[in-house]
Scaffold this motif. Structure first.
Motif, PDB file in Angstrom:
ATOM      1  N   TRP A  78       0.653  -1.186  -0.081  1.00  0.00           N
ATOM      2  CA  TRP A  78      -0.050   0.034  -0.087  1.00  0.00           C
ATOM      3  C   TRP A  78       0.886   1.368   0.013  1.00  0.00           C
ATOM      4  CZ3 TRP A  78      -0.881  -4.264   3.324  1.00  0.00           C
ATOM      5  CH2 TRP A  78      -2.018  -4.887   2.925  1.00  0.00           C
ATOM      6  N   THR A  79       1.879   1.376   0.734  1.00  0.00           N
ATOM      7  CA  THR A  79       2.489   2.474   1.037  1.00  0.00           C
ATOM      8  C   THR A  79       4.030   2.785   0.126  1.00  0.00           C
ATOM      9  OG1 THR A  79       3.755   1.594   2.713  1.00  0.00           O
ATOM     10  CG2 THR A  79       1.960   2.473   3.346  1.00  0.00           C
ATOM     11  N   GLU A  80       4.478   1.784  -0.390  1.00  0.00           N
ATOM     12  CA  GLU A  80       5.588   2.035  -1.102  1.00  0.00           C
ATOM     13  C   GLU A  80       5.587   2.710  -2.462  1.00  0.00           C
ATOM     14  OE1 GLU A  80       9.720  -0.627  -2.129  1.00  0.00           O
ATOM     15  OE2 GLU A  80       7.567  -1.572  -2.597  1.00  0.00           O
ATOM     16  N   GLN A  81       6.521   3.814  -2.453  1.00  0.00           N
ATOM     17  CA  GLN A  81       6.580   4.308  -3.917  1.00  0.00           C
ATOM     18  C   GLN A  81       7.129   3.599  -5.043  1.00  0.00           C
ATOM     19  OE1 GLN A  81       8.921   7.965  -2.952  1.00  0.00           O
ATOM     20  NE2 GLN A  81       7.155   9.029  -2.061  1.00  0.00           N
ATOM     21  N   TRP A  82       6.668   3.808  -6.334  1.00  0.00           N
ATOM     22  CA  TRP A  82       7.347   2.829  -7.364  1.00  0.00           C
ATOM     23  C   TRP A  82       7.106   3.550  -8.570  1.00  0.00           C
ATOM     24  CZ3 TRP A  82       3.768  -1.043 -10.482  1.00  0.00           C
ATOM     25  CH2 TRP A  82       4.764  -2.005 -11.163  1.00  0.00           C
ATOM     26  N   ILE A  83       8.175   3.464  -9.393  1.00  0.00           N
ATOM     27  CA  ILE A  83       8.383   4.475 -10.443  1.00  0.00           C
ATOM     28  C   ILE A  83       7.626   4.266 -11.547  1.00  0.00           C
ATOM     29  CG2 ILE A  83      11.107   4.952  -9.920  1.00  0.00           C
ATOM     30  CD1 ILE A  83      11.532   3.043 -12.120  1.00  0.00           C
ATOM     31  N   PRO A  84       6.967   3.327 -11.911  1.00  0.00           N
ATOM     32  CA  PRO A  84       5.745   3.187 -13.012  1.00  0.00           C
ATOM     33  C   PRO A  84       4.459   4.398 -12.650  1.00  0.00           C
ATOM     34  CG  PRO A  84       6.569   0.998 -12.492  1.00  0.00           C
ATOM     35  CD  PRO A  84       7.181   2.090 -11.463  1.00  0.00           C
ATOM     36  N   HIS A  85       4.266   4.376 -11.198  1.00  0.00           N
ATOM     37  CA  HIS A  85       3.038   5.488 -10.962  1.00  0.00           C
ATOM     38  C   HIS A  85       3.261   6.512 -11.342  1.00  0.00           C
ATOM     39  CE1 HIS A  85       1.481   2.111  -8.296  1.00  0.00           C
ATOM     40  NE2 HIS A  85       2.575   2.238  -7.425  1.00  0.00           N
ATOM     41  N   ALA A  86       4.431   7.280 -10.868  1.00  0.00           N
ATOM     42  CA  ALA A  86       4.744   8.512 -11.255  1.00  0.00           C
ATOM     43  C   ALA A  86       4.889   8.591 -12.731  1.00  0.00           C
ATOM     44  CB  ALA A  86       5.940   9.165 -10.770  1.00  0.00           C
ATOM     45  N   ALA A  87       5.483   7.791 -13.525  1.00  0.00           N
ATOM     46  CA  ALA A  87       5.471   7.729 -15.163  1.00  0.00           C
ATOM     47  C   ALA A  87       4.196   7.809 -15.788  1.00  0.00           C
ATOM     48  CB  ALA A  87       6.267   6.588 -15.568  1.00  0.00           C
ATOM     49  N   TRP A  88       3.394   7.134 -15.345  1.00  0.00           N
ATOM     50  CA  TRP A  88       1.893   7.220 -15.782  1.00  0.00           C
ATOM     51  C   TRP A  88       1.045   8.336 -15.476  1.00  0.00           C
ATOM     52  CZ3 TRP A  88       0.322   5.042 -20.026  1.00  0.00           C
ATOM     53  CH2 TRP A  88       0.768   3.739 -20.385  1.00  0.00           C
ATOM     54  N   PHE A  89       1.442   8.901 -14.246  1.00  0.00           N
ATOM     55  CA  PHE A  89       0.844  10.217 -13.745  1.00  0.00           C
ATOM     56  C   PHE A  89       1.232  11.223 -14.731  1.00  0.00           C
ATOM     57  CE2 PHE A  89      -0.104  13.699 -11.235  1.00  0.00           C
ATOM     58  CZ  PHE A  89      -1.217  13.350 -10.428  1.00  0.00           C
ATOM     59  N   LEU A  90       2.428  11.314 -15.060  1.00  0.00           N
ATOM     60  CA  LEU A  90       3.043  12.497 -15.808  1.00  0.00           C
ATOM     61  C   LEU A  90       2.376  12.190 -17.176  1.00  0.00           C
ATOM     62  CD1 LEU A  90       5.397  14.342 -15.941  1.00  0.00           C
ATOM     63  CD2 LEU A  90       6.811  12.589 -16.825  1.00  0.00           C
ATOM     64  N   GLN A  91       2.023  10.896 -17.667  1.00  0.00           N
ATOM     65  CA  GLN A  91       1.498  10.764 -19.097  1.00  0.00           C
ATOM     66  C   GLN A  91       0.156  11.681 -18.811  1.00  0.00           C
ATOM     67  OE1 GLN A  91       1.985   7.642 -21.767  1.00  0.00           O
ATOM     68  NE2 GLN A  91       3.639   6.589 -20.479  1.00  0.00           N
ATOM     69  N   ALA A  92      -0.652  11.166 -17.858  1.00  0.00           N
ATOM     70  CA  ALA A  92      -1.979  11.685 -17.759  1.00  0.00           C
ATOM     71  C   ALA A  92      -2.008  13.070 -17.751  1.00  0.00           C
ATOM     72  CB  ALA A  92      -2.536  11.184 -16.409  1.00  0.00           C
ATOM     73  N   VAL A  93      -1.012  13.703 -16.962  1.00  0.00           N
ATOM     74  CA  VAL A  93      -0.969  15.169 -16.873  1.00  0.00           C
ATOM     75  C   VAL A  93      -0.598  15.878 -18.350  1.00  0.00           C
ATOM     76  CG1 VAL A  93       0.151  17.074 -15.655  1.00  0.00           C
ATOM     77  CG2 VAL A  93      -0.559  15.191 -14.614  1.00  0.00           C
ATOM     78  N   ALA A  94       0.245  15.206 -18.846  1.00  0.00           N
ATOM     79  CA  ALA A  94       0.806  15.679 -20.174  1.00  0.00           C
ATOM     80  C   ALA A  94      -0.610  15.463 -21.111  1.00  0.00           C
ATOM     81  CB  ALA A  94       1.835  14.718 -20.757  1.00  0.00           C
ATOM     82  N   ALA A  95      -1.511  14.642 -20.994  1.00  0.00           N
ATOM     83  CA  ALA A  95      -2.498  14.192 -21.962  1.00  0.00           C
ATOM     84  C   ALA A  95      -3.562  15.507 -21.517  1.00  0.00           C
ATOM     85  CB  ALA A  95      -3.212  12.979 -21.908  1.00  0.00           C
ATOM     86  N   MET A  96      -3.625  15.775 -20.222  1.00  0.00           N
ATOM     87  CA  MET A  96      -4.827  17.047 -19.808  1.00  0.00           C
ATOM     88  C   MET A  96      -4.295  18.170 -20.360  1.00  0.00           C
ATOM     89  SD  MET A  96      -5.566  15.572 -16.048  1.00  0.00           S
ATOM     90  CE  MET A  96      -6.785  14.260 -15.820  1.00  0.00           C
ATOM     91  N   SER A  97      -2.891  18.328 -20.671  1.00  0.00           N
ATOM     92  CA  SER A  97      -2.129  19.520 -21.130  1.00  0.00           C
ATOM     93  C   SER A  97      -1.661  19.591 -22.488  1.00  0.00           C
ATOM     94  CB  SER A  97      -1.295  20.087 -19.818  1.00  0.00           C
ATOM     95  OG  SER A  97      -1.900  20.048 -18.730  1.00  0.00           O
ATOM     96  N   PRO A  98      -2.566  19.368 -23.245  1.00  0.00           N
ATOM     97  CA  PRO A  98      -1.772  19.459 -24.855  1.00  0.00           C
ATOM     98  C   PRO A  98      -0.815  20.497 -24.965  1.00  0.00           C
ATOM     99  CG  PRO A  98      -3.989  19.994 -25.085  1.00  0.00           C
ATOM    100  CD  PRO A  98      -3.838  19.866 -23.478  1.00  0.00           C
ATOM    101  N   ALA A  99      -0.001  20.280 -26.146  1.00  0.00           N
ATOM    102  CA  ALA A  99       1.116  21.181 -26.392  1.00  0.00           C
ATOM    103  C   ALA A  99       0.518  22.394 -26.967  1.00  0.00           C
ATOM    104  CB  ALA A  99       2.034  20.517 -27.624  1.00  0.00           C
ATOM    105  N   LYS A 100      -0.675  22.487 -27.674  1.00  0.00           N
ATOM    106  CA  LYS A 100      -1.186  23.623 -28.305  1.00  0.00           C
ATOM    107  C   LYS A 100      -2.561  23.965 -27.742  1.00  0.00           C
ATOM    108  CE  LYS A 100       0.802  22.971 -32.979  1.00  0.00           C
ATOM    109  NZ  LYS A 100       0.592  22.668 -34.306  1.00  0.00           N
TER     110      LYS A 100
END
Length: 647
Positions: free
Chosen positions: A625-647
């Motif tokens: 439940w409590t351990e940080q894992w690098i794929p979580h942040a990688a996918w979160f970053l993709q989601a935020v990038a998708a919510m904020s398109p380049a244009k």
């Protein structure tokens, strides 16, 4: 029953437990003191009261073996609780919270949105109809509060006046790109912290022994996999065949994807250079991991030992046995490593290796896996994970080189994925009837198909892929809304003991023999897929450029990660108001700002993953439940990038 790696992890975390058991689970992250002193004081007081309330339910320190019920965060829930994203909502995005009560409340009850500083009411709304969640919390009632129409920037909190009492949520921010502004710099900081660059690691990893021999390789660089695990993985569940997560290579691709798809946003955040540097740092590690025979080394394993000289390049099995099967198949990190190198090569920027070397390495490895992939697949057969990882590899190489060989391979893999979609809308993982479900990469099939369409211009090929993306997104909406689900938590279809079932969480009894954990990476991957895929098949003029249902679905997953869940846990460390305890690790590593913990699971002890659970102390098993894992942040970053398109 847990396998050997699980027991090894458990023993390691028991050794860490005493170092962190004094940590509080509430983390205070305040705005500028001069501007928000009152707000900060209110937050601190409310969190302090919540901690006292939780500790009041715990037994005295000398009481032996407390029952799980005595230490659960929800052992005695309040009569009324408001669960909310504790970090930020973008101004034009959907905005939801969930009011939870011990008794039904009158229909059309109202809620208020308050300015967190002045306490002025700035918006009023009507709560949605009451829902019950019998599988999770019998006897509790849940009401959604929709304040999407409110778009003024600032810091706010929700309030409900029930039975003569005022109930308030934690505060949160609303603003233009507010979500990315708070989270993207934190994620960059997290990956910088996770770099395997301590003196101990650099010295040992320069001459790492290959398992079973005397040959050594230089595998300096990369990122520690988790806040409690200093090993480095391309994929750590290869032996399970259908559950291989994409780990280090996914991080590199996600960093590159963010640079390219959200360029305007990250320029405004002054984050472009940092993201590029981190991606190049990761690409250099992928290159060092590319063997002279053109396969990638899969795992640098620490054995959870403090001695850095114990580290080896290995393959892993369920019973913690390490082997010389350390060659990556497409599904074992090889495909995403190729994709990441090919994509980064197009920047024409050099790290330790040159951009030309990145591309040449990607091409060599792709050619090698075209011949040898099933030799490296543990069961000797390809499945859906090979398909979407090889599709990503071929697509990136096609984009980078325009070579026919990559076009044909990309079309073949895309056709394979199209053939795996069922009438219900979920994918089939094997050549029989096993549904595809995944604890971290559930959205990757859609993301891979969408990336392929960035290059494909053949009409018939595009039509088939677009239809598949549409089916997959329709399925995600349908299965999620099929039952009472006040938080909008993404549900899934899986095989359990020969029967196809739908549920909230992955089954704990699965092919790994021991591995199950919170699924925050899965949620973020599906959020990214909903937006990236939605723009292709359900384009709209509203939030994120997709139809409203997909925008709400994506927002619900992100809100859950950031505190809008039944345990009021913001799983991004040092953001929000309540975090998991700090976790220590070797060589100076451990929990870091911006890292995302595993999250909430099905009930511990339920083999089918039914029920719900979250534990901060579990005799060494709290990592689930409590351990940080690098794929979580990688996918979160993709989601935020998708919510904020380049244009």
């Amino acid at each position: 029953m847990e396998g050997g790696i699980g027991m090894m992890r458990q023993n390691f975390y028991i050794s860490l437990f005493r170092r962190r058991e004094k940590s509080t689970w509430c983390s205070f992250v305040f705005p500028k003191p001069a501007t928000h002193f009152i707000e900060s004081a209110l937050i601190a007081f409310s969190c302090f009261v919540l901690v006292l309330h939780t500790r009041a339910q715990s037994p005295p320190l000398k009481a032996p073996n407390p029952s799980p019920e005595q230490t659960e965060l929800r052992a005695a829930p309040k009569e009324v609780v408001i669960h909310v994203n504790q970090v930020a909502y973008d101004d034009t995005a959907p905005k939801f919270a969930v009011l939870e009560t011990s008794n039904r409340i009158p229909a059309a009850s109202r809620f208020l949105l308050k300015d967190a500083l002045t306490l002025d009411t700035v918006f009023e709304g009507t709560l949605g109809g009451g829902q019950e969640c019998e599988e999770w919390f019998p006897g509790r009632y849940f009401y959604r509060a929709d304040f999407s129409a409110f778009q003024r920037p600032g810091h706010f909190k929700l309030q409900a006046d029930l039975n003569g009492k005022q109930q308030q949520s934690f505060d949160f921010e609303i603003g233009k790109n507010a979500l990315a502004t708070q989270t993207v710099p934190a994620i960059i900081s997290f990956y910088q912290h996770q770099r395997a660059n301590s003196p101990e690691e650099l010295k040992t990893d320069e001459h790492l022994l290959l398992y079973g021999g005397t040959n050594t390789v230089d595998l300096r660089g990369g990122w520690c996999d988790a806040s409690g695990d200093v090993s480095k993985y391309f994929s750590h569940l290869a032996y399970a065949n259908f559950m291989s997560p994409q780990q280090t290579p996914l991080v590199v691709w996600s960093l590159a994807n963010t640079v390219e798809t959200a360029s305007s946003l990250i320029d405004r955040l002054n984050a472009t250079a940092a993201l590029r540097d981190e991606a190049l740092y990761g690409a250099d590690y992928l290159m060092r991991s590319l063997s002279p025979k053109d396969y990638f080394y899969m795992t640098v394993f620490s054995y959870f030992k403090k001695d850095p000289n114990a580290r080896r390049v290995v393959g892993l099995l369920a019973d913690s046995k390490t082997t010389a099967d350390y060659q990556c198949a497409f599904r074992e990190g090889g495909g995403m490593a190729i994709a990441a190198l090919a994509r980064v090569s197009q920047w024409k920027k050099d790290g330790v290796f040159s951009s030309q070397q990145y591309l040449e390495g990607a091409e060599r490895s792709f050619a090698h896996l075209q011949v040898n992939n099933t030799r490296y697949d543990d069961d000797g057969k390809e499945n859906i994970i090979d398909d979407y990882c090889a599709l990503m590899a071929a697509s990136e190489l096609w984009i980078a080189t325009d070579k026919v060989v990559y076009r044909e391979e990309a079309r073949k893999r895309a056709k394979n994925l199209v053939g795996r979609i069922t009438p219900e809308g979920y994918f089939i993982a094997n050549d029989s009837r096993r549904p595809f479900w995944h604890a971290s990469d559930a959205g990757l099939p859609v993301i891979a198909l969408a990336r392929y369409l960035d290059k494909e211009d053949d009409r018939r090929s595009r039509e088939a892929v677009l239809a598949t993306i549409k089916q997959a997104l329709d399925y995600n909406l349908q299965v999620t809304s099929k039952v009472s689900n006040p938080f909008g938590y993404a549900r899934q279809t899986f095989m359990f003991r020969g029967q196809v079932k739908n549920g909230f969480f992955i089954p704990h009894e699965n092919e790994t023999g021991w591995w199950w954990q919170g699924e925050n990476a899965r949620l973020a991957s599906l959020a990214a897929a909903a937006i990236v895929g939605g723009r292709l098949v359900y384009a709209g003029s509203g939030a994120f450029g997709v139809k409203a249902e997909l925008a709400s679905f994506a927002t619900d997953q992100i809100a859950w990660i950031l505190g809008g869940n039944p345990y009021d846990m913001c799983f991004m460390f040092q953001l929000g108001k309540c975090n998991v305890p700090h976790m220590s690790a070797m060589f100076g590593h451990g929990s870091a700002r911006g890292g995302i913990s595993n999250g909430i699971t099905g009930k511990d002890g339920n083999p089918d993953g039914s029920g719900i659970d979250f534990k901060m102390h579990a005799n060494g098993d709290e990592w689930r439940w409590t351990e940080q894992w690098i794929p979580h942040a990688a996918w979160f970053l993709q989601a935020v990038a998708a919510m904020s398109p380049a244009k």
